[in-house]
Design a protein around this motif. Structure first.
Motif, PDB file in Angstrom:
ATOM      1  N   PRO A 120       1.689  65.359 125.845  1.00  0.00           N
ATOM      2  CA  PRO A 120       1.746  63.924 126.198  1.00  0.00           C
ATOM      3  C   PRO A 120       1.900  63.034 124.973  1.00  0.00           C
ATOM      4  O   PRO A 120       1.000  62.263 124.606  1.00  0.00           O
ATOM      5  N   SER A 121       3.068  63.101 124.355  1.00  0.00           N
ATOM      6  CA  SER A 121       3.279  62.363 123.108  1.00  0.00           C
ATOM      7  C   SER A 121       4.052  61.067 123.311  1.00  0.00           C
ATOM      8  O   SER A 121       4.587  60.506 122.357  1.00  0.00           O
ATOM      9  N   GLY A 122       4.080  60.582 124.552  1.00  0.00           N
ATOM     10  CA  GLY A 122       4.697  59.298 124.850  1.00  0.00           C
ATOM     11  C   GLY A 122       3.728  58.394 125.571  1.00  0.00           C
ATOM     12  O   GLY A 122       2.619  58.795 125.944  1.00  0.00           O
ATOM     13  N   THR A 123       4.121  57.151 125.766  1.00  0.00           N
ATOM     14  CA  THR A 123       3.319  56.205 126.538  1.00  0.00           C
ATOM     15  C   THR A 123       4.165  55.614 127.652  1.00  0.00           C
ATOM     16  O   THR A 123       5.376  55.405 127.500  1.00  0.00           O
ATOM     17  N   LEU A 124       3.531  55.348 128.763  1.00  0.00           N
ATOM     18  CA  LEU A 124       4.154  54.672 129.898  1.00  0.00           C
ATOM     19  C   LEU A 124       3.414  53.363 130.134  1.00  0.00           C
ATOM     20  O   LEU A 124       2.188  53.364 130.319  1.00  0.00           O
ATOM     21  N   THR A 125       4.156  52.287 130.119  1.00  0.00           N
ATOM     22  CA  THR A 125       3.570  50.973 130.334  1.00  0.00           C
ATOM     23  C   THR A 125       4.003  50.454 131.700  1.00  0.00           C
ATOM     24  O   THR A 125       5.215  50.328 131.961  1.00  0.00           O
ATOM     25  N   PRO A 126       3.057  50.175 132.617  1.00  0.00           N
ATOM     26  CA  PRO A 126       3.434  49.722 133.963  1.00  0.00           C
ATOM     27  C   PRO A 126       4.172  48.385 133.931  1.00  0.00           C
ATOM     28  O   PRO A 126       3.783  47.457 133.206  1.00  0.00           O
ATOM     29  N   VAL A 127       5.245  48.327 134.688  1.00  0.00           N
ATOM     30  CA  VAL A 127       5.985  47.077 134.910  1.00  0.00           C
ATOM     31  C   VAL A 127       6.377  47.061 136.387  1.00  0.00           C
ATOM     32  O   VAL A 127       6.166  48.032 137.119  1.00  0.00           O
ATOM     33  N   GLU A 128       6.937  45.961 136.840  1.00  0.00           N
ATOM     34  CA  GLU A 128       7.339  45.876 138.236  1.00  0.00           C
ATOM     35  C   GLU A 128       8.361  46.966 138.571  1.00  0.00           C
ATOM     36  O   GLU A 128       9.388  47.095 137.910  1.00  0.00           O
ATOM     37  N   GLY A 129       8.032  47.755 139.571  1.00  0.00           N
ATOM     38  CA  GLY A 129       8.952  48.791 140.040  1.00  0.00           C
ATOM     39  C   GLY A 129       8.889  50.095 139.283  1.00  0.00           C
ATOM     40  O   GLY A 129       9.606  51.049 139.628  1.00  0.00           O
ATOM     41  N   GLY A 130       8.049  50.190 138.244  1.00  0.00           N
ATOM     42  CA  GLY A 130       7.995  51.440 137.499  1.00  0.00           C
ATOM     43  C   GLY A 130       7.259  51.329 136.184  1.00  0.00           C
ATOM     44  O   GLY A 130       6.201  50.692 136.093  1.00  0.00           O
ATOM     45  N   TYR A 131       7.845  51.899 135.135  1.00  0.00           N
ATOM     46  CA  TYR A 131       7.193  51.972 133.832  1.00  0.00           C
ATOM     47  C   TYR A 131       8.234  51.823 132.720  1.00  0.00           C
ATOM     48  O   TYR A 131       9.423  52.082 132.922  1.00  0.00           O
ATOM     49  N   ILE A 132       7.745  51.445 131.546  1.00  0.00           N
ATOM     50  CA  ILE A 132       8.548  51.490 130.333  1.00  0.00           C
ATOM     51  C   ILE A 132       8.067  52.679 129.506  1.00  0.00           C
ATOM     52  O   ILE A 132       6.874  52.802 129.205  1.00  0.00           O
ATOM     53  N   LEU A 133       9.004  53.546 129.155  1.00  0.00           N
ATOM     54  CA  LEU A 133       8.685  54.776 128.432  1.00  0.00           C
ATOM     55  C   LEU A 133       9.022  54.633 126.951  1.00  0.00           C
ATOM     56  O   LEU A 133      10.126  54.222 126.584  1.00  0.00           O
ATOM     57  N   ASP A 134       8.058  55.001 126.109  1.00  0.00           N
ATOM     58  CA  ASP A 134       8.261  55.057 124.665  1.00  0.00           C
ATOM     59  C   ASP A 134       7.611  56.327 124.135  1.00  0.00           C
ATOM     60  O   ASP A 134       6.543  56.739 124.615  1.00  0.00           O
ATOM     61  N   GLY A 135       8.236  56.933 123.139  1.00  0.00           N
ATOM     62  CA  GLY A 135       7.620  58.101 122.527  1.00  0.00           C
ATOM     63  C   GLY A 135       8.628  59.096 122.000  1.00  0.00           C
ATOM     64  O   GLY A 135       9.842  58.946 122.187  1.00  0.00           O
ATOM     65  N   SER A 136       8.100  60.121 121.340  1.00  0.00           N
ATOM     66  CA  SER A 136       8.922  61.209 120.812  1.00  0.00           C
ATOM     67  C   SER A 136       8.287  62.532 121.194  1.00  0.00           C
ATOM     68  O   SER A 136       7.055  62.676 121.191  1.00  0.00           O
ATOM     69  N   TRP A 137       9.149  63.496 121.499  1.00  0.00           N
ATOM     70  CA  TRP A 137       8.694  64.812 121.927  1.00  0.00           C
ATOM     71  C   TRP A 137       9.349  65.859 121.045  1.00  0.00           C
ATOM     72  O   TRP A 137      10.577  66.009 121.049  1.00  0.00           O
ATOM     73  N   ARG A 138       8.533  66.583 120.287  1.00  0.00           N
ATOM     74  CA  ARG A 138       9.043  67.622 119.394  1.00  0.00           C
ATOM     75  C   ARG A 138       9.271  68.928 120.160  1.00  0.00           C
ATOM     76  O   ARG A 138       8.811  69.102 121.282  1.00  0.00           O
ATOM     77  N   PHE A 139       9.991  69.834 119.535  1.00  0.00           N
ATOM     78  CA  PHE A 139      10.233  71.168 120.094  1.00  0.00           C
ATOM     79  C   PHE A 139      10.799  71.090 121.522  1.00  0.00           C
ATOM     80  O   PHE A 139      10.385  71.842 122.400  1.00  0.00           O
ATOM     81  N   ASN A 140      11.731  70.171 121.711  1.00  0.00           N
ATOM     82  CA  ASN A 140      12.286  69.950 123.051  1.00  0.00           C
ATOM     83  C   ASN A 140      13.461  70.900 123.280  1.00  0.00           C
ATOM     84  O   ASN A 140      14.632  70.526 123.163  1.00  0.00           O
TER      85      ASN A 140
END
Length: 390
Positions: A120-140
Motif C-alpha cells: 500500500p504505497s499510494g494514497t486515495l483521497t475521497p472526492v465526489e464520485g470516487g478518489y484521487i490516486l497518488d503514489g509509486s509502486w516498486r517492483f511492478n
C-alpha cells in the motif's frame, strides 16, 4: 492475432510449441530488460491471456489447476516470461473481485493483461464520485505491457483512521520509471509505476478486506472460482518456479552427454555416478514439489466448488508448503548448475539464466521460505498465525 484455442489442452499444446522460441529469446529479453514483443504475441496467440477471464466475458475461465499447467509450461521456456504471465493471469483473476461495473470495463477485451501488487504505497483521497490516486509502486512486474494496473493504497477517514483499499486503473494513467536493473528476473520489467492526481471512480475501488474475502458489493461471483486471494496468488506463483526447474533439467540433459570432465580421464560426464546421482536428486526434488502442489490445488478447487472457504490453518499450511515447494525447485536448479562445470557461466548458456532467475525470484517477500514456514509452524504449534496475508 486470432486465437483459436478454446480449452486447456489446446492452450498447453500451443505453449509447448513455443517453448523453444521463448528459450531462444531469453538472452534478448534479458538485454532488453523486458519481454520481446514476439514473446507477448506468441502468448497472446496461444490463449494464455484468456485463461483467467470469466466465460461471461468471452474468456476460458480455467480452474486453478489448469491455469497452473499453462503457466508452468511458459516458465519452462523462460523464467521471466513465466513470471510476467503469472502476474498478468493472477491479477486478471483478482479483477473478478471488483464490482460488475468495473469488470465490464476491464473485460471489454477477453484477452487482458493486468499488473499490480499488494504493497500500500499510494494514497486515495475521497472526492465526489470516487478518489484521487497518488503514489509509486516498486517492483511492478509486467507493468510495461499491461492494460490495467492494481494499486493498493491507503485512505484516511475523517476521524483519522487509515484503511487499505485496492484500486484498478488503466495502465495509461501511470508513468513508468526506467529503474529495473537487476541480476535476476531481468526481463520482467518490474519497474516503478507512479500515479499523480489520477481520478478513480468509486466502482473501481474495493477494500483490502473485500479483496481477501471476495465480498465486494454489486459483484456477481464466478461459480467454482472463489479460491481466496492469497491462496490463489501463491498457487499461481509456484508454477513459475516449478517450470523454471523443469526447464533447467531439460537444458542440463541436452548438454551433458559427451561432455568431458576437465582435469580427469572421464570423457562423458553422463557416465559418471556422481552426475547420475545429481540428475536423479534434481528430478526428485521437482517431483516432490509437484506432489505438494497437486495436494493444495485439489484442496483449493474442492473448497471453491463447494463455496466453502479454507480455514486459516489450511491457508497457513499452504503458505508453508508453497514456500517449501519453491525451495525444492530452487535446490533442483542449484544441483544442476553445480554439476554443469565452468562453461555454464557463459551468457550464451541458458542454464545460467535459469539459475539466476530462480535465485532472485525466491527472494520475493510473499514467497520467502523463512516467513512462510514461521506462519505454518505457528499454526502447527496451536498458535495464531499472526499474519493478515492468509
Amino acid at each position: 492475432m486470432t486465437n483459436t484455442f478454446t480449452d486447456v489442452a489446446s492452450v498447453v499444446d500451443a505453449v509447448k510449441d513455443i517453448v523453444p522460441k521463448l528459450r531462444e529469446n531469453g538472452r534478448e529479453a534479458e538485454e532488453l530488460r523486458w519481454l520481446p514483443e514476439e514473446n507477448i504475441a506468441l502468448l497472446e496467440k496461444a490463449g494464455v491471456f484468456r485463461i483467467a477471464t470469466p466465460k461471461r466475458y468471452g474468456g476460458l475461465d480455467l480452474p486453478i489447476e489448469d491455469q497452473v499447467r499453462v503457466l508452468t509450461e511458459v516458465a519452462r521456456g523462460c523464467g521471466s516470461t513465466g513470471w510476467v504471465a503469472m502476474v498478468w493471469s493472477s491479477s486478471t483473476w483478482l479483477a473478478t473481485l471488483f464490482p460488475d461495473r468495473a469488470q465490464e470495463e476491464i473485460f471489454a477485451s477477453d484477452s487482458v493483461r493486468i499488473s499490480g501488487g499488494f504493497t500500500p504505497s499510494g494514497t486515495l483521497t475521497p472526492v465526489e464520485g470516487g478518489y484521487i490516486l497518488d503514489g509509486s509502486w516498486r517492483f511492478n512486474s509486467g507493468c510495461r505491457g499491461a492494460d490495467w494496473n492494481i494499486a493498493t493504497s491507503t485512505v484516511h477517514h475523517p476521524d483519522g483512521t487509515p484503511e487499505e483499499l485496492v484500486a484498478i486503473v488503466p495502465m495509461s494513467e501511470f508513468t513508468i520509471a526506467d529503474d529495473w536493473h537487476t541480476s535476476a528476473a531481468a526481463a520482467t520489467g518490474s519497474s516503478t509505476s507512479t500515479a499523480k492526481g489520477v481520478f478513480v471512480p468509486a466502482h473501481r475501488v474495493i477494500t483490502f478486506v473485500d479483496a481477501i474475502l471476495g465480498s465486494a458489493p454489486d459483484r456477481t461471483p464466478t461459480p467454482g472460482r472463489g479460491y481466496g486471494l492469497f491462496s490463489f496468488v501463491l498457487a499461481s506463483a509456484v508454477a513459475t518456479y516449478v517450470g523454471i526447474a523443469k526447464g533447467a533439467l531439460e537444458l542440463f540433459l541436452e548438454r551433458v552427454k559427451g561432455r568431458a570432465i576437465a582435469y580427469t580421464n572421464h570423457t562423458d560426464q553422463s557416465q559418471h555416478p556422481l552426475t547420475q546421482i545429481q540428475v536423479a536428486t534434481a528430478a526428485n526434488k521437482i517431483t516432490a514439489a509437484e506432489a505438494m502442489q497437486d495436494r493444495w490445488l485439489r484442496l483449493l478447487q474442492e473448497r471453491a466448488d463447494s463455496d466453502e472457504p479454507m480455514t486459516d490453518a489450511e491457508k497457513a499450511a499452504m503458505r508453508g508448503q508453497a514456500a517449501f515447494a519453491i525451495q525444492l525447485a530452487k535446490e533442483a536448479v542449484e544441483v544442476l548448475y553445480t554439476a554443469s562445470g565452468a562453461t555454464v557461466i557463459q551468457r550464451s548458456v541458458p542454464l545460467q539464466r535459469f539459475h539466476r532467475d530462480i535465485q532472485g525470484l525466491a527472494q520475493h517477500g510473499l514467497l520467502l521460505l523463512s516467513t512462510n514456514l514461521e506462519v505454518h509452524g505457528r499454526v502447527l504449534l496451536g498458535l495464531d498465525p499472526d499474519s493478515p496475508f492468509l
